[in-house]
Design a protein around this motif. Structure first.
Motif, PDB file in Angstrom:
ATOM      1  N   GLN A   1       0.829  -1.214   0.000  1.00  0.00           N
ATOM      2  CA  GLN A   1       0.000   0.000   0.000  1.00  0.00           C
ATOM      3  C   GLN A   1       0.863   1.263   0.000  1.00  0.00           C
ATOM      4  O   GLN A   1       0.479   2.289  -0.570  1.00  0.00           O
ATOM      5  CB  GLN A   1      -0.944  -0.030   1.193  1.00  0.00           C
ATOM      6  CG  GLN A   1      -2.049  -1.085   1.012  1.00  0.00           C
ATOM      7  CD  GLN A   1      -2.672  -1.550   2.316  1.00  0.00           C
ATOM      8  OE1 GLN A   1      -2.364  -1.018   3.389  1.00  0.00           O
ATOM      9  NE2 GLN A   1      -3.548  -2.546   2.223  1.00  0.00           N
ATOM     10  N   LEU A   2       2.036   1.208   0.619  1.00  0.00           N
ATOM     11  CA  LEU A   2       2.960   2.333   0.524  1.00  0.00           C
ATOM     12  C   LEU A   2       3.356   2.561  -0.937  1.00  0.00           C
ATOM     13  O   LEU A   2       3.543   3.705  -1.362  1.00  0.00           O
ATOM     14  CB  LEU A   2       4.204   2.067   1.380  1.00  0.00           C
ATOM     15  CG  LEU A   2       5.297   3.136   1.363  1.00  0.00           C
ATOM     16  CD1 LEU A   2       4.768   4.468   1.903  1.00  0.00           C
ATOM     17  CD2 LEU A   2       6.511   2.691   2.182  1.00  0.00           C
ATOM     18  N   HIS A   3       3.447   1.500  -1.696  1.00  0.00           N
ATOM     19  CA  HIS A   3       3.791   1.597  -3.118  1.00  0.00           C
ATOM     20  C   HIS A   3       2.598   2.010  -3.966  1.00  0.00           C
ATOM     21  O   HIS A   3       2.755   2.342  -5.148  1.00  0.00           O
ATOM     22  CB  HIS A   3       4.327   0.243  -3.599  1.00  0.00           C
ATOM     23  CG  HIS A   3       4.880   0.279  -4.995  1.00  0.00           C
ATOM     24  ND1 HIS A   3       5.924   1.095  -5.357  1.00  0.00           N
ATOM     25  CD2 HIS A   3       4.516  -0.403  -6.127  1.00  0.00           C
ATOM     26  CE1 HIS A   3       6.197   0.922  -6.649  1.00  0.00           C
ATOM     27  NE2 HIS A   3       5.353   0.009  -7.137  1.00  0.00           N
ATOM     28  N   GLY A   4       1.386   1.969  -3.379  1.00  0.00           N
ATOM     29  CA  GLY A   4       0.192   2.361  -4.118  1.00  0.00           C
ATOM     30  C   GLY A   4      -0.611   1.206  -4.651  1.00  0.00           C
ATOM     31  O   GLY A   4      -1.502   1.386  -5.486  1.00  0.00           O
ATOM     32  N   LEU A   5      -0.311  -0.023  -4.158  1.00  0.00           N
ATOM     33  CA  LEU A   5      -1.060  -1.207  -4.569  1.00  0.00           C
ATOM     34  C   LEU A   5      -2.115  -1.547  -3.526  1.00  0.00           C
ATOM     35  O   LEU A   5      -2.086  -1.058  -2.392  1.00  0.00           O
ATOM     36  CB  LEU A   5      -0.113  -2.384  -4.775  1.00  0.00           C
ATOM     37  CG  LEU A   5       0.961  -2.201  -5.849  1.00  0.00           C
ATOM     38  CD1 LEU A   5       1.940  -3.360  -5.828  1.00  0.00           C
ATOM     39  CD2 LEU A   5       0.337  -2.066  -7.240  1.00  0.00           C
ATOM     40  N   GLU A   6      -3.000  -2.454  -3.905  1.00  0.00           N
ATOM     41  CA  GLU A   6      -4.123  -2.769  -3.015  1.00  0.00           C
ATOM     42  C   GLU A   6      -3.676  -3.569  -1.800  1.00  0.00           C
ATOM     43  O   GLU A   6      -4.060  -3.284  -0.670  1.00  0.00           O
ATOM     44  CB  GLU A   6      -5.191  -3.545  -3.791  1.00  0.00           C
ATOM     45  CG  GLU A   6      -6.434  -3.850  -2.955  1.00  0.00           C
ATOM     46  CD  GLU A   6      -7.508  -4.554  -3.776  1.00  0.00           C
ATOM     47  OE1 GLU A   6      -8.464  -5.063  -3.170  1.00  0.00           O
ATOM     48  OE2 GLU A   6      -7.384  -4.590  -5.021  1.00  0.00           O
ATOM     49  N   ASP A   7      -2.849  -4.592  -2.026  1.00  0.00           N
ATOM     50  CA  ASP A   7      -2.428  -5.445  -0.918  1.00  0.00           C
ATOM     51  C   ASP A   7      -1.174  -6.232  -1.308  1.00  0.00           C
ATOM     52  O   ASP A   7      -0.642  -6.076  -2.410  1.00  0.00           O
ATOM     53  CB  ASP A   7      -3.561  -6.404  -0.513  1.00  0.00           C
ATOM     54  CG  ASP A   7      -4.097  -7.231  -1.677  1.00  0.00           C
ATOM     55  OD1 ASP A   7      -3.342  -7.424  -2.674  1.00  0.00           O
ATOM     56  OD2 ASP A   7      -5.250  -7.688  -1.610  1.00  0.00           O
ATOM     57  N   GLY A   8      -0.745  -7.085  -0.363  1.00  0.00           N
ATOM     58  CA  GLY A   8       0.468  -7.865  -0.594  1.00  0.00           C
ATOM     59  C   GLY A   8       0.356  -8.792  -1.779  1.00  0.00           C
ATOM     60  O   GLY A   8       1.337  -9.028  -2.494  1.00  0.00           O
ATOM     61  N   LYS A   9      -0.843  -9.360  -2.010  1.00  0.00           N
ATOM     62  CA  LYS A   9      -1.021 -10.254  -3.160  1.00  0.00           C
ATOM     63  C   LYS A   9      -0.763  -9.511  -4.464  1.00  0.00           C
ATOM     64  O   LYS A   9      -0.115 -10.042  -5.377  1.00  0.00           O
ATOM     65  CB  LYS A   9      -2.426 -10.833  -3.156  1.00  0.00           C
ATOM     66  CG  LYS A   9      -2.693 -11.782  -4.333  1.00  0.00           C
ATOM     67  CD  LYS A   9      -4.106 -12.327  -4.305  1.00  0.00           C
ATOM     68  CE  LYS A   9      -4.330 -13.313  -5.453  1.00  0.00           C
ATOM     69  NZ  LYS A   9      -4.047 -12.726  -6.787  1.00  0.00           N
ATOM     70  N   ALA A  10      -1.248  -8.282  -4.567  1.00  0.00           N
ATOM     71  CA  ALA A  10      -1.013  -7.494  -5.779  1.00  0.00           C
ATOM     72  C   ALA A  10       0.474  -7.235  -5.978  1.00  0.00           C
ATOM     73  O   ALA A  10       0.978  -7.253  -7.108  1.00  0.00           O
ATOM     74  CB  ALA A  10      -1.778  -6.172  -5.696  1.00  0.00           C
ATOM     75  N   LEU A  11       1.197  -7.012  -4.868  1.00  0.00           N
ATOM     76  CA  LEU A  11       2.638  -6.794  -4.967  1.00  0.00           C
ATOM     77  C   LEU A  11       3.340  -8.059  -5.452  1.00  0.00           C
ATOM     78  O   LEU A  11       4.217  -8.004  -6.337  1.00  0.00           O
ATOM     79  CB  LEU A  11       3.193  -6.362  -3.609  1.00  0.00           C
ATOM     80  CG  LEU A  11       4.722  -6.165  -3.542  1.00  0.00           C
ATOM     81  CD1 LEU A  11       5.179  -5.103  -4.534  1.00  0.00           C
ATOM     82  CD2 LEU A  11       5.146  -5.804  -2.120  1.00  0.00           C
ATOM     83  N   LEU A  12       2.981  -9.201  -4.885  1.00  0.00           N
ATOM     84  CA  LEU A  12       3.601 -10.455  -5.311  1.00  0.00           C
ATOM     85  C   LEU A  12       3.259 -10.773  -6.757  1.00  0.00           C
ATOM     86  O   LEU A  12       4.121 -11.256  -7.512  1.00  0.00           O
ATOM     87  CB  LEU A  12       3.152 -11.594  -4.398  1.00  0.00           C
ATOM     88  CG  LEU A  12       3.603 -11.503  -2.935  1.00  0.00           C
ATOM     89  CD1 LEU A  12       3.017 -12.660  -2.124  1.00  0.00           C
ATOM     90  CD2 LEU A  12       5.124 -11.499  -2.837  1.00  0.00           C
ATOM     91  N   ASP A  13       2.020 -10.494  -7.156  1.00  0.00           N
ATOM     92  CA  ASP A  13       1.639 -10.727  -8.556  1.00  0.00           C
ATOM     93  C   ASP A  13       2.432  -9.834  -9.504  1.00  0.00           C
ATOM     94  O   ASP A  13       2.763 -10.239 -10.624  1.00  0.00           O
ATOM     95  CB  ASP A  13       0.141 -10.468  -8.739  1.00  0.00           C
ATOM     96  CG  ASP A  13      -0.721 -11.533  -8.078  1.00  0.00           C
ATOM     97  OD1 ASP A  13      -0.181 -12.600  -7.721  1.00  0.00           O
ATOM     98  OD2 ASP A  13      -1.930 -11.291  -7.903  1.00  0.00           O
TER      99      ASP A  13
END
Length: 891
Positions: free
Chosen positions: A365-377
């Motif tokens: 979320q600090l990066h502007g994504l919804e959650d950790g799953k979105a970051l891993l994806d």
């Protein structure tokens, strides 16, 4: 301002460190839009503080906030983030050095102490929350120190104070973490080293991985001139033209050790190590650095410290795939940016994705994504692509060959060795250290590392047994085999080319046995491309010539000529070039070498004897060299001439008459071209075509040459003159020689029975120099000698069709209906055959069965039977032509 509001909101919610700074630096936030224009200036307190240490801590804190918000808002691309952080680190390190020196010696000029930045500071790619890895050096002659204090004690205390200034924490924070463990032998050396001791270490004791570290080295702070002098001194340690390929294996082993040590961080997912994990930041960096180390010694454009710049340079030079380079660059930016996000949360020097889902969601979320799953994806396919690209560079599936003889026999049988028992005996002999080159532990290690690739390559070759036997002969001759095997391990593709050379080219295999470093030259991108023009070759041979002594110039030319000739031979074996193009390449290399060596020898000779006024040396080439078409084994037929008055005298400290001057000079040039040294030989030089042959002086005046050719020369000498071509001398001197040659060929010569003289000479040659084998394309009846005689008789008889290049001369004569058009094709076939067989079958005997397809391909024939049929038909055609010419009456 919307992007900044979004960034501030994310920072407050997801980064406690940044949230605290936002409150603490409220006045800075109020002018945030302006502050982001020049953060290095905006982070400074309005008024300089009394304590530079305090000021640096405040500046670092404010810069951390500004850079984070510039990054989060998208206003700063990745490159600006890291260069801004690096520029601040340089400035802080410089202030710390100056402060530490002036605290000890207040009135001194702060010099004699320098910081060499390594790692990401060296490449100006510093992390958001990174340590710096400087090497601190000093000059004992210029470093200020207190009266009565040993300079080494002063240097040690200054270094300790620098570290203290930068990394001690107080209520204002800290400046930078400092790691001095990259200095030479950190467990045994003080924190700052004398420059001379450091240079000595890198020249004699440094470990291979330290070479890779210095790709990103930079004089960053303190006495920058001292730092630059140090880096210049150790440049040969970092960038080697002939690379020790043990370095590459060592660098790759670092990655393997990292994968093993951080095994939990290798699996992608929560807890993944962005820096050290498979497919992570370090693998991108090492991918670039391995290629830089391999090729940077020969290509200075690749010696760039920043990873992104290195990838671009390697792609431009076509050492790596352009799409791979772009993918790696994009992924590098993303991985480094996510790494920064993990560090912004609490200002921690971490590179690991959080394992707990809440913490991972927070980074995302600090990066502007919804959650950790979105970051891993987002990261997963990119990490996998990096891992795949790097794994191709460093395949780990090549297990060592079995030690057990039965299992080794099975392995070699599977690899298509027809006589595996013989191959096993050879490998066991190598493992038993029968040869001096294989008697060290390092050599045995290098052997085992390279053997799987060699066996695979040899097994796919036309004659695995022959390749292995020639490799055995090569190993028996080598003084050391470590670098040879490390090269093959690091460049698997070279094993295929080596196997082809060992299978098919005994000439090249013999050369390689004397100079194994020639294999290095084949990693160059241009090695299998047509040889460049003479000016480019001259420039390469003269590279770095300024300041070199005469012997150094000769050694460099010999080394480069050896590399070029070996590469040209390899082009034929690799079916990368037409033998006719290779033959022209051989001649261009020789002409460039003559130019550089003659220039250097003349300059050296002039130091003692001066120069002869209004006079110069000219070199006239004849035979194959004159025609611009050489084989690997060709000698150089040269005549040395000089312009001006033969009665003149040189103007040096030890004057010589012109005749003696030029004869001694010619002797030196001839020796420089032909005498073998540690750097290898160049060419046999044949000067017997000079006026009066071996009985005459080595160098004659132009006037003497003219008079001899017009009044005394024999028919065979005029035949040789048809391929005369000046290869050294001023334009005016060359024109003067061409005018003499043209006049002689046009008829200013004794009137003789050319055909009868040629027949007599050909009969004598046949008696005293018979063909060496059934495939002698030169000396057999109907071979190149008969073809040349037919051409030269017609040229002299009809005074036309003159061109030093025999192929062009034949075209002129066929156009004038003086020779049949079939002779053009005959010349091309016989020349291709001669050039190819000089490498494959130098004894002119039928080559091994496995090599016959290679010869056929080089001669543009479908198979070996077609080669023999074409050879027979070509010889018959040449014989018919020669017989017709010799029997015709002169008009």
């Amino acid at each position: 301002m919307h992007d900044l509001e979004t960034a501030l909101d994310r920072a407050r919610k997801h980064a406690p460190f940044l949230a605290n700074l936002i409150v603490r630096e409220a006045p800075l936030i109020e002018r945030l839009d302006d502050a982001l224009v020049d953060p290095l200036e905006a982070c400074r307190p309005p008024e300089a503080l009394e304590s530079p240490v305090l000021q640096l801590r405040i500046e670092r804190r404010r810069l951390a906030l500004l850079v984070a918000l510039g990054d989060l808002s998208g206003r700063y691309p990745f490159e600006r983030v890291v260069t801004t952080l690096s520029d601040f680190a340089d400035r802080a390190l410089d202030i710390a050095i100056r402060t530490a020196i002036l605290e000890r010696v207040p009135d001194a000029e702060p010099r004699g102490f320098t910081a060499i930045a390594l790692g990401k500071q060296g490449s100006r790619e510093l992390n958001y929350s990174s340590d710096i890895d400087p090497i601190l050096l000093y000059d004992p002659d210029t470093l200020p120190h207190r009266e009565g204090e040993a300079v080494e004690d002063s240097a040690r205390r200054i270094a300790q104070r620098v570290v203290q200034i930068l990394q001690t924490r107080d209520g204002e924070g800290y400046v930078l973490r400092v790691d001095l463990r990259l200095r030479p032998s950190p467990e045994a050396t003080p924190p700052a080293l004398p420059v001379s001791a450091a240079i000595s270490y890198y020249e004699s004791q440094a470990l291979p991985w330290e070479r890779a570290a210095f790709i990103r080295a930079r004089a960053a702070a303190g006495d920058l001139r001292l730092g630059e002098e140090f880096l210049t001194a150790i440049r040969p340690f970092v960038w080697r033209r002939s690379l020790d390929f043990g370095t590459i294996g060592e660098i790759r082993s670092i990655t393997r050790r990292i994968r093993d040590h951080h095994s939990e961080g290798q699996r992608f997912g929560p807890g993944y190590d962005l820096k050290r994990g498979r497919g992570g930041i370090r693998e991108i960096e090492f991918f670039a650095q391995v290629h830089q180390l391999i090729h940077g010694g020969r290509e200075p454009d690749l010696r760039v410290p920043a990873t992104l710049d290195a990838l671009a340079a390697l792609a431009d030079a076509q050492w790596i795939d352009r799409d791979d380079a772009k993918s790696l660059a994009d992924i590098y930016r993303l991985l480094r940016t996510i790494e920064h996000r993990t560090q912004m949360v609490d200002d921690r020097q971490t590179h690991i994705l959080p394992e707990k889902s809440e913490a991972l969601d927070n980074v995302a979320q600090l990066h502007g994504l919804e959650d950790g799953k979105a970051l891993l994806d987002l990261l997963a396919p990119r990490v996998e692509r990096v891992g795949t690209i790097y794994d191709a560079l460093d395949p780990e599936g090549g297990a060592a060959l079995p030690q057990d003889a039965d299992r080794l026999t099975e392995k070699l049988t599977d690899a298509a060795f027809a006589e595996p028992d013989q191959a096993v005996r050879l490998i066991e002999k190598w493992r038993a250290q029968r040869y001096p080159a294989l008697r060290s532990a390092a050599a045995q290690s290098a052997l085992e590392a390279a053997l799987p690739g060699l066996v695979k390559a040899f097994g796919q070759s036309a004659d695995p047994q022959a390749a292995l036997r020639r490799l055995d002969t090569l190993l028996a001759r080598l003084p050391s085999a470590i670098n040879f095997f490390r090269l093959l391990e690091a460049q698997p593709g070279l094993a295929d080319l080596l196997s082809a050379i060992l299978c098919h080219a005994p000439t090249l295999a013999d050369v390689l046995g004397r100079r194994v470093e020639l294999l290095d030259g084949l990693i160059d991108a241009t090695a299998l491309k047509p040889m460049p023009g003479i000016p480019a070759l001259i420039a390469e041979m003269r590279e770095g010539e300024a300041g070199d002594d005469y012997q150094a110039v000769l050694d460099r030319v010999r080394k480069l000529v050896g590399e070029k000739r070996f590469a040209l031979g390899a082009q034929i074996i690799a079916a990368a070039s037409d033998p006719l193009i290779v033959a022209a390449g051989y001649a261009r290399v020789a002409e460039a070498a003559i130019q550089v060596i003659a220039d250097a020898t003349i300059a050296e000779f002039a130091r003692a004897h001066g120069r002869v006024p209004d006079s110069e040396l000219v070199v006239l080439a004849l035979g194959r060299m004159g025609g611009g078409v050489l084989t690997h084994a060709s000698d150089l037929d040269l005549i040395f001439l000089f312009t001006g008055d033969h009665m003149a005298e040189s103007d040096g400290k030890k004057p010589l008459g012109a005749v003696l001057y030029y004869n001694r000079l010619a002797q030196r040039i001839s020796g420089a071209l032909s005498v073998a040294t540690a750097a290898g030989p160049l060419y046999p030089v044949d000067t017997r075509l000079r006026p009066s042959g071996a009985q005459g002086p080595l160098a004659v005046s132009l006037e003497g040459f003219r008079k001899y050719q017009q009044e005394s020369a024999w028919t065979w000498e005029h035949m040789a003159l048809t391929r005369a071509r000046p290869v050294f001398g001023s334009d005016a001197a060359r024109e003067a020689i061409r005018a003499i040659v043209d006049a002689v060929l046009a008829g200013a010569r004794p009137d003789r029975d050319i055909a009868a003289d040629a027949v007599t000479m050909r009969d004598e040659m046949r008696a005293h120099k018979p063909a060496v084998g059934p495939l002698d394309a030169k000396l057999l009846d109907g071979g190149l000698v008969d073809l040349e005689f037919a051409v030269h008789v017609q040229q002299l008889r009809y005074r036309t069709g003159f061109d030093p290049n025999l192929g062009k001369a034949i075209e002129l004569l066929t156009a004038a209906d003086l020779l049949p058009s079939t002779l053009c094709e005959a010349y091309a076939f016989l020349t291709r055959m001669l050039v190819t067989l000089r490498l494959v079958a130098p004894d002119a005997q039928p080559p091994a069965e496995a090599s016959r397809g290679l010869v056929a391909a080089a001669l543009n024939q479908p198979d070996w039977d077609a080669v023999l049929a074409s050879f027979d038909a070509t010889r018959q055609e040449v014989s018919r032509c020669w017989n017709a010419v010799r029997q015709a009456e002169e008009e």
